[in-house]
Scaffold this motif. Structure first.
Motif: not given
Length: 155
Positions: A35-44, A91-96, A77-87
């Motif tokens: 169990l870990r408190f987290t405020e986002d969802i992380d997807l590769f 909710f926040y989804i980090d797409v990596m 695919a570029g220099e910054y390979p993470v996009v944070r989407y705020g729903t």
């Protein structure tokens, strides 16, 4: 809506759209029983145009939000390979696509996890451990120790 319900809804939408993804981070830890408190969802994700189009369709199954269209394969695919989407519902989804030079999509071993009628793609405990053990964030190092202890992982 509860965070667990939102996660399940997202995983169902990703499956319906055949998105190539892996759930990592705190939500993956929770599903492995740590169990870990987290405020986002992380997807590769795989950063092909087709896969990112499927990802956006999956998001649009849940949220009516034009900003979803701003997510694109070239950024991931570029220099910054993470996009944070705020729903729209907070909710926040980090797409990596990668974490620096340390981890890329193809480096992550995956196991299927049945959640209701959906089979989610989740990083294995060993993959999560390898992702977290050498980071600078204290929470990641603590996660790595928890994973190592629970799953009896070796270096």
């Amino acid at each position: 809506m509860l965070a667990h319900d939102r996660l399940r809804e997202l995983l169902e939408a990703l499956a319906l759209e055949n998105v190539e993804y892996v759930l990592v981070g705190g939500q993956a830890m929770n599903l492995h029983g740590i169990l870990r408190f987290t405020e986002d969802i992380d997807l590769f994700v795989v950063t092909t145009e087709d896969n990112i189009s499927r990802l956006k369709r999956a998001f649009k199954r849940i949220w009516d939000d034009q900003s979803i269209d701003e997510i694109n394969a070239a950024d991931l695919a570029g220099e910054y390979p993470v996009v944070r989407y705020g729903t729209p519902d907070g909710f926040y989804i980090d797409v990596m696509s990668r974490l620096g030079e340390a981890v890329a999509y193809d480096d992550i071993t995956v196991e299927p996890l049945k959640l209701g009628d959906t089979t989610a793609r989740i990083a294995t405990p060993d993959a999560l451990y390898r992702m977290k053990k050498d980071t600078v964030r204290p929470i990641d190092r603590a996660d790595a120790l928890d994973l190592k202890a629970k799953f009896k992982l070796d270096e």
